[in-house]
Design a protein around this motif. Structure first.
Motif, PDB file in Angstrom:
ATOM      1  N   ASP A 108       0.848  -1.184   0.000  1.00 32.19           N
ATOM      2  CA  ASP A 108       0.000   0.000   0.000  1.00 32.19           C
ATOM      3  C   ASP A 108       0.891   1.244   0.000  1.00 32.19           C
ATOM      4  O   ASP A 108       2.098   1.152  -0.266  1.00 32.19           O
ATOM      5  N   TYR A 109       0.329   2.398   0.235  1.00 33.02           N
ATOM      6  CA  TYR A 109       1.091   3.649   0.239  1.00 33.02           C
ATOM      7  C   TYR A 109       0.887   4.367   1.569  1.00 33.02           C
ATOM      8  O   TYR A 109      -0.242   4.673   1.953  1.00 33.02           O
ATOM      9  N   THR A 110       2.005   4.643   2.252  1.00 34.44           N
ATOM     10  CA  THR A 110       1.956   5.541   3.402  1.00 34.44           C
ATOM     11  C   THR A 110       2.436   6.926   3.001  1.00 34.44           C
ATOM     12  O   THR A 110       2.180   7.903   3.699  1.00 34.44           O
ATOM     13  N   ASP A 111       3.174   6.994   1.886  1.00 37.61           N
ATOM     14  CA  ASP A 111       3.498   8.261   1.228  1.00 37.61           C
ATOM     15  C   ASP A 111       3.608   7.953  -0.259  1.00 37.61           C
ATOM     16  O   ASP A 111       3.024   6.972  -0.724  1.00 37.61           O
ATOM     17  N   ASP A 112       4.354   8.743  -1.011  1.00 35.77           N
ATOM     18  CA  ASP A 112       4.414   8.522  -2.455  1.00 35.77           C
ATOM     19  C   ASP A 112       5.294   7.359  -2.864  1.00 35.77           C
ATOM     20  O   ASP A 112       5.303   6.962  -4.035  1.00 35.77           O
ATOM     21  N   ARG A 113       6.043   6.781  -1.926  1.00 32.33           N
ATOM     22  CA  ARG A 113       6.940   5.675  -2.289  1.00 32.33           C
ATOM     23  C   ARG A 113       6.785   4.458  -1.385  1.00 32.33           C
ATOM     24  O   ARG A 113       6.537   3.358  -1.862  1.00 32.33           O
ATOM     25  N   ILE A 114       6.936   4.646  -0.081  1.00 35.03           N
ATOM     26  CA  ILE A 114       6.940   3.496   0.810  1.00 35.03           C
ATOM     27  C   ILE A 114       5.522   3.070   1.181  1.00 35.03           C
ATOM     28  O   ILE A 114       4.564   3.830   1.021  1.00 35.03           O
ATOM     29  N   GLY A 115       5.417   1.845   1.666  1.00 37.34           N
ATOM     30  CA  GLY A 115       4.116   1.336   2.064  1.00 37.34           C
ATOM     31  C   GLY A 115       4.267   0.064   2.879  1.00 37.34           C
ATOM     32  O   GLY A 115       5.374  -0.345   3.222  1.00 37.34           O
ATOM     33  N   GLU A 116       3.129  -0.562   3.161  1.00 36.11           N
ATOM     34  CA  GLU A 116       3.117  -1.786   3.942  1.00 36.11           C
ATOM     35  C   GLU A 116       2.536  -2.920   3.097  1.00 36.11           C
ATOM     36  O   GLU A 116       1.673  -2.703   2.246  1.00 36.11           O
TER      37      GLU A 116
ATOM     38  N   GLU B 116      -3.343   4.328   1.502  1.00 31.61           N
ATOM     39  CA  GLU B 116      -3.969   4.142   0.202  1.00 31.61           C
ATOM     40  C   GLU B 116      -3.377   2.898  -0.459  1.00 31.61           C
ATOM     41  O   GLU B 116      -2.298   2.440  -0.080  1.00 31.61           O
ATOM     42  N   ALA B 117      -4.087   2.365  -1.447  1.00 28.25           N
ATOM     43  CA  ALA B 117      -3.580   1.208  -2.189  1.00 28.25           C
ATOM     44  C   ALA B 117      -4.063   1.276  -3.622  1.00 28.25           C
ATOM     45  O   ALA B 117      -5.167   1.759  -3.896  1.00 28.25           O
ATOM     46  N   ASN B 118      -3.226   0.792  -4.523  1.00 25.23           N
ATOM     47  CA  ASN B 118      -3.588   0.673  -5.934  1.00 25.23           C
ATOM     48  C   ASN B 118      -3.626  -0.814  -6.271  1.00 25.23           C
ATOM     49  O   ASN B 118      -2.589  -1.465  -6.379  1.00 25.23           O
TER      50      ASN B 118
ATOM     51  N   ARG C 148      -5.113   4.917  -6.786  1.00 26.62           N
ATOM     52  CA  ARG C 148      -4.893   4.835  -5.340  1.00 26.62           C
ATOM     53  C   ARG C 148      -6.170   5.227  -4.607  1.00 26.62           C
ATOM     54  O   ARG C 148      -6.716   6.306  -4.817  1.00 26.62           O
ATOM     55  N   LYS C 149      -6.638   4.344  -3.755  1.00 24.43           N
ATOM     56  CA  LYS C 149      -7.858   4.640  -2.994  1.00 24.43           C
ATOM     57  C   LYS C 149      -7.585   4.383  -1.514  1.00 24.43           C
ATOM     58  O   LYS C 149      -6.756   3.557  -1.139  1.00 24.43           O
ATOM     59  N   GLN C 150      -8.298   5.109  -0.674  1.00 23.32           N
ATOM     60  CA  GLN C 150      -8.094   5.022   0.770  1.00 23.32           C
ATOM     61  C   GLN C 150      -8.623   3.698   1.308  1.00 23.32           C
ATOM     62  O   GLN C 150      -9.517   3.069   0.731  1.00 23.32           O
ATOM     63  N   GLU C 151      -8.029   3.293   2.424  1.00 22.33           N
ATOM     64  CA  GLU C 151      -8.465   2.075   3.101  1.00 22.33           C
ATOM     65  C   GLU C 151      -9.971   2.121   3.351  1.00 22.33           C
ATOM     66  O   GLU C 151     -10.538   3.151   3.712  1.00 22.33           O
ATOM     67  N   GLN C 152     -10.628   0.987   3.153  1.00 22.64           N
ATOM     68  CA  GLN C 152     -12.070   0.915   3.341  1.00 22.64           C
ATOM     69  C   GLN C 152     -12.451   0.409   4.725  1.00 22.64           C
ATOM     70  O   GLN C 152     -13.597   0.585   5.162  1.00 22.64           O
ATOM     71  N   PHE C 153     -11.533  -0.215   5.408  1.00 25.45           N
ATOM     72  CA  PHE C 153     -11.823  -0.774   6.723  1.00 25.45           C
ATOM     73  C   PHE C 153     -10.504  -0.928   7.476  1.00 25.45           C
ATOM     74  O   PHE C 153      -9.533  -1.443   6.934  1.00 25.45           O
TER      75      PHE C 153
END
Length: 247
Positions: free
Chosen positions: A65-73, A116-118, A125-130
């Motif tokens: 996913d995205y926590t900023d424009d590059r990194i994520g979980e 967010e995740a694509n 990229r859309k925000q977490e739903q749950f």
């Protein structure tokens, strides 16, 4: 002449192997993961023959996913659309989350950064739903998780026009307590994923509904290690594909 003779001998040996054991030939030579070509960075190419979910990378998405424009979980759990249809609804996912020991956030209030995740489904990229947190005790259980730390997961549904699988993609992890600003624990991504898988495959129930999941492990969706991973915490690159059946 010697080279031609060796070449003919190799062909003869291969044909004899196929004739003697076609199953061995198919599984060992054609389907061996080690035979799949890799990119220069070591990643495996996108999966094109999945059922119940679509590899986000096929349409420009990714399994982080995205926590900023590059990194994520890591999105390290996928609930396949071959699962019980009720679980594929948002209400059903909330119910199922309760059965495996999670619930909505404390008093309905969101704490922390919105990810967010694509998913490569055409919605970008859309925000977490749950966002579900470990439910220690009834009523205030997730409030205690916000203070003490524990397991949680974020969820996105793959339902755009480019990949309308209906599968849920989960980013699971284990976090430290509030005094540590909810930083992910050491090995927290693997631990969070395995916590869900262990409970799901053992069988769960909530308000008269019973479920049990089958799991398939996939490698190649995530690159093993810390590259572009939030908090620089390594993960093993494995994704659990859950098919949840109602009993």
């Amino acid at each position: 002449m010697l080279g031609i003779s060796v070449f003919i001998l190799l062909i003869a040996l291969t044909l004899s192997l196929v004739q003697a054991s076609p199953v061995f030939f198919e599984q060992t030579i054609l389907k061996s993961p080690s035979k799949r070509p890799r990119y220069e960075n070591g990643e495996l190419p996108p999966f094109r023959d999945t059922v119940g979910w679509v590899d986000p990378r096929l349409n420009g998405g990714r399994q982080l996913d995205y926590t900023d424009d590059r990194i994520g979980e890591p999105l390290n759990v996928i609930i396949s659309s071959l699962s019980d249809p009720y679980i594929l609804t948002e209400t059903g996912l909330h119910m199922y989350a309760k059965s495996i020991g999670f619930s909505e956030e404390c008093l309905g209030m969101h704490y922390g950064h919105i990810h967010e995740a694509n998913l490569g489904d055409g919605l970008g990229r859309k925000q977490e739903q749950f966002l579900a947190r470990q439910d220690y005790v009834p009523v205030i259980g997730t409030c205690w998780e916000s203070v003490r730390g524990g397991h949680h997961f974020r969820a996105w549904k793959q339902n755009g026009t480019l990949a309308d699988s209906g599968a849920w993609f989960l980013g699971a992890s284990k976090e430290k307590d509030s005094s540590k600003n909810h930083k992910i624990t050491e090995d927290g991504y693997n631990l969070g994923r395995d916590f869900i898988v262990d409970r799901a495959t053992a069988g769960t129930r909530w308000r008269g509904m019973w479920w049990k999941a089958d799991v398939e492990w996939k490698e190649g969706l995530l690159q093993r290690g810390t590259r572009d991973v939030n908090h620089n915490i390594a993960q093993d690159g494995r994704v659990a594909i859950l098919t949840v059946n109602r009993l």
